[in-house]
Write an enzyme that holds these catalytic residues in place. Sequence first.
Site: not given
Ligand code: NAD
Ligand code: DAU
Length: 334
Positions: A9, A123-125, A147, A151
Amino acid sequence: MRLLVCGGAGFIGSTFARQRVHEHDDEVTVLDKLTYAGREENLHDLVDDARFRFIRGAIEDREAVAAAIEAGAPEAIVNFAAETHVDRSIAEPDAFVSTHALGTYVLLEAAREHQLRYLQVSTDEVYGSIAEGTFTEESPLAPSSPYSATKAGADLLVQSYFHTYGLSALICRGSNNYGPYQYPEKLIPLMILNALHGDSLPVYGDGMQVRNWIHASDFAAAIGHVLEQGNAGELYNAGGPDEEANLTVVRRIVALTGASESQIEHVTDRPGHDRRYSLSSQKLRALGWSPRVRFEEGLERTVAWYRENSWWWEPIRSGEYRAYYERQYGRSLS
Ligand code: NAD
Ligand code: DAU
């Protein structure tokens, strides 16, 4: 395929669920705890589909996981469920440890018991920051935040289940995703909505941190590709086609929304802020996947989506997010 999609979701999980049902005719059961980031609205176009089922529950809850497996009879588990915001992990790490460590463990045990294929979305992080060049799957783990550290721990547990129990486990590590349905705590939707509302645009530090942007539809396709074609026990990077400095991204959003550059405000930097991420996807490209959406086009489409879908973000902007924003940024949203 019949899939159990945990965290389906959320932003990327719902993109994946939609893609698998609509484009691959898969049967998808979503198990999601519905934290602040999980929203049934993200699945609005799937709820009436006979191939789709939603179950509310946490991945660390063994009974909820068992019930979801019984209901969906999956052939594979794909785990997106996570706490995903780095800033929240710095302020309150608890849920990151329980969901990533205990939750992943419970899912792995369920996969082992039922002999299911298991894909961990990562994640690449986990590789930390890289000044020059790109991370490959061989790069060492060097996470910086609670975080990314939790991961990385989950990834190691997944690999141990392959080595120890022969579980058909895979990992797919993505770079920074963007696109529709992304919760506005993250850089791109935060800046789009603040720009549209005339609020200030809080850039951390000098704004020269670089991220490797991938459209969520491309990352979702990468995960599907790894699930279908990947070798058990292996991990695959899925990076986007473009790298951009944060300040460049914010300036583009200003131009696309018709906001003013005077809204940009440099604020205190994130503690332990990674300077640059860059991911090589050569291994996954060799399996036949490649990203389709270039950043310039994807960002334009994303801005248009947020403009046209206030039904989606209005309840968020008037709910928990307002209080979070005040805690994190020390000011109120308009
Ligand atoms: P998101 O925060 O939008 O969604 C996370 C979902 O996980 C939510 O629906 C939340 O309700 C659910 N959740 C959280 N804790 C839970 C639990 N204990 N049990 C069941 N459900 C739970 O996140 P997203 O950006 O869609 O990321 C999804 C996955 O991709 C994550 O594993 C994240 O680490 C990975 N990821 C995200 C990014 C990014 O840039 N957003 C990049 C690389 C990898
Ligand atoms: O690289 C993959 C990751 O990307 C995922 O694993 C994470 O779940 C996802 O949240 C994301 O992490 P980042 O920390 O890179 O994303 P965020 O959007 O929080 O921030 C992106 C960049 O922007 C980072 O350098 C911090 C900066 N930033 C972010 C926010 C929210 C700002 O400068 N101002 C802000 O208000």
